[in-house]
Design a protein around this motif. Structure first.
Motif, short mmCIF file in Angstrom:
data_model
loop_
_atom_site.label_atom_id
_atom_site.label_comp_id
_atom_site.label_asym_id
_atom_site.label_seq_id
_atom_site.Cartn_x
_atom_site.Cartn_y
_atom_site.Cartn_z
N THR A 113 103.31 68.02 -28.46
CA THR A 113 104.24 66.86 -28.31
C THR A 113 105.59 67.23 -28.52
OG1 THR A 113 102.51 65.19 -29.14
CG2 THR A 113 104.65 64.60 -29.05
N LEU A 114 106.07 68.03 -29.78
CA LEU A 114 107.25 68.27 -29.89
C LEU A 114 107.77 69.43 -28.74
CD1 LEU A 114 107.27 68.58 -33.66
CD2 LEU A 114 108.35 66.86 -32.57
N VAL A 115 107.01 70.26 -28.58
CA VAL A 115 107.90 71.57 -27.62
C VAL A 115 107.82 70.67 -26.14
CG1 VAL A 115 106.89 73.17 -28.92
CG2 VAL A 115 105.44 72.49 -27.31
N ASP A 116 106.74 69.82 -25.71
CA ASP A 116 106.98 69.06 -24.49
C ASP A 116 108.11 68.24 -24.50
OD1 ASP A 116 104.76 70.49 -23.65
OD2 ASP A 116 103.27 68.50 -24.04
N ARG A 117 108.44 67.47 -25.45
CA ARG A 117 109.70 66.80 -25.46
C ARG A 117 110.91 67.46 -25.45
NH1 ARG A 117 109.68 61.15 -27.39
NH2 ARG A 117 107.66 60.22 -27.50
N VAL A 118 111.27 68.39 -26.19
CA VAL A 118 112.31 69.40 -25.83
C VAL A 118 112.37 70.44 -24.72
CG1 VAL A 118 112.44 69.38 -28.54
CG2 VAL A 118 111.53 71.46 -27.63
N GLY A 119 111.31 70.48 -24.04
CA GLY A 119 111.39 71.35 -22.89
C GLY A 119 111.05 73.02 -23.16
N LEU A 120 110.27 73.26 -24.06
CA LEU A 120 110.24 74.55 -24.59
C LEU A 120 108.71 75.15 -24.49
CD1 LEU A 120 112.34 75.05 -27.82
CD2 LEU A 120 112.97 75.82 -25.48
N ALA A 121 107.86 74.26 -23.84
CA ALA A 121 106.34 74.76 -23.72
C ALA A 121 106.22 75.92 -23.11
CB ALA A 121 105.69 73.36 -22.78
N ARG A 123 108.10 78.63 -23.34
CA ARG A 123 108.96 79.37 -23.86
C ARG A 123 108.48 79.97 -25.24
NH1 ARG A 123 111.12 79.61 -19.64
NH2 ARG A 123 112.93 79.37 -19.04
N LEU A 124 107.31 79.42 -25.79
CA LEU A 124 106.84 79.97 -26.85
C LEU A 124 106.50 81.17 -27.28
CD1 LEU A 124 104.27 76.55 -27.40
CD2 LEU A 124 106.57 76.94 -28.21
N ALA A 125 106.47 81.99 -26.54
CA ALA A 125 105.99 83.61 -26.56
C ALA A 125 107.28 84.23 -26.42
CB ALA A 125 104.99 84.18 -25.36
N HIS A 126 108.47 83.54 -26.23
CA HIS A 126 109.64 84.41 -26.14
C HIS A 126 110.23 84.79 -27.59
CE1 HIS A 126 109.24 83.13 -21.87
NE2 HIS A 126 110.52 83.84 -21.55
N ARG A 127 111.09 85.63 -27.47
CA ARG A 127 111.90 85.86 -28.91
C ARG A 127 113.19 84.96 -28.62
NH1 ARG A 127 107.61 87.91 -29.92
NH2 ARG A 127 107.28 89.86 -30.84
N PRO A 128 113.75 85.00 -29.99
CA PRO A 128 115.18 83.95 -29.92
C PRO A 128 115.99 84.43 -28.95
CG PRO A 128 114.35 84.16 -32.20
CD PRO A 128 113.42 85.14 -31.39
N ALA A 129 116.32 85.74 -28.99
CA ALA A 129 117.48 86.25 -28.11
C ALA A 129 117.05 85.90 -26.50
CB ALA A 129 117.39 88.00 -28.55
N GLU A 130 116.09 85.72 -26.43
CA GLU A 130 115.59 85.51 -24.81
C GLU A 130 116.08 84.04 -24.39
OE1 GLU A 130 111.95 88.11 -23.64
OE2 GLU A 130 111.44 87.17 -25.60
N LEU A 131 116.51 83.28 -25.43
CA LEU A 131 116.57 82.01 -25.01
C LEU A 131 118.32 81.75 -25.32
CD1 LEU A 131 113.56 81.73 -25.92
CD2 LEU A 131 114.12 79.61 -26.94
N SER A 132 118.76 80.70 -24.47
CA SER A 132 120.06 80.22 -24.56
C SER A 132 120.30 79.56 -25.99
CB SER A 132 120.45 79.20 -23.56
OG SER A 132 119.62 77.92 -23.72
N GLY A 133 121.70 79.25 -26.53
CA GLY A 133 121.94 78.83 -27.79
C GLY A 133 121.40 77.29 -27.86
#
Length: 230
Positions: A113-121, A123-133
């Motif tokens: 529910t949470l990751v769907d709401r924030v649009g990260l579904a 991106r869960l296998a990614h490392r932090p450096a692969e994401l924007s701020g």
């Protein structure tokens, strides 16, 4: 409550505050006004010199340091300016780390529910450096909510973000309050950020000197400027 340091500085001067469940409260004030000290004492990161702090039904100011640590893990979520994600872990592992440290398995439906709401579904296998701020801060918000805390404290949560990402994060915090019933207390120097809250508390010299319902950014900026020049 009051907070006086060994050098005699009174950072909090008989502050009394009740935060309603399911509300979004911003705490503003000039540098040195006591807003960060208020957050530290209210969240159990520090203890007041006198007075009580109650989260839910628990007087946390009466607890030992060990029990306060346990209560923070169970009842308090934190969102910081610097995200505090571990670079070697995936986003999924970063989000669920507090639960694993507490020996608790995550609620998979709640996580979804949470990751769907924030649009990260996706991106869960990614490392932090692969994401924007902005995406990293959204992951930090999910981490703060994963244990279903009584209250989330956000300390300058948009300070490291560009304007668009900052607005997205603030809109997300509002959605978590009004859509999920979460309670959020945000410390910020930014009047535009505070305007997203339901209530803004203005501090100076360790006291709450103004309470603004449905705050407006321009009005808050004028109030803070006036305090800084007095």
């Amino acid at each position: 409550m009051t907070k006086t340091y060994p050098n005699g500085l009174r950072a909090l001067d008989e502050v009394s505050l009740t935060v309603e469940r399911g509300s979004f409260v911003a705490v503003m004030g000039p540098s040195g006004s006591g807003k960060s000290t208020l957050m530290h004492c209210a969240s159990g990161l520090d203890v007041p010199t006198s007075g009580r702090v109650v989260i839910g039904d628990t007087d946390i100011s009466a607890l030992s340091e060990t029990r306060r640590t346990e209560l923070r893990r169970e009842q308090v979520g934190f969102v910081f300016q610097s995200y505090n994600l571990l670079p070697s872990l995936s986003i999924a592992d970063n989000i669920t780390l507090p639960l694993r440290l507490a020996g608790t398995a995550p609620d998979k439906d709640w996580l979804r529910t949470l990751v769907d709401r924030v649009g990260l579904a996706d991106r869960l296998a990614h490392r932090p450096a692969e994401l924007s701020g902005g995406q990293q801060q959204r992951a930090a918000i999910v981490r703060a909510l994963i244990a279903r805390p009584a209250v989330v404290f956000a300390d300058e949560p948009t300070g490291a973000l560009d304007l668009r990402s900052a607005r997205d994060v603030l809109d997300l915090l509002r959605e978590m309050v009004h859509g999920l019933g979460q309670t959020v207390v945000m410390v910020t120097h930014d009047a535009a950020a505070a305007a997203h809250a339901d209530l803004a508390l203005v501090m100076t010299d360790g006291r709450i000197v103004d309470t603004v319902t449905a705050p407006n950014a321009d009005d808050l900026a004028r109030r803070i400027t006036k305090l800084e020049t007095e």
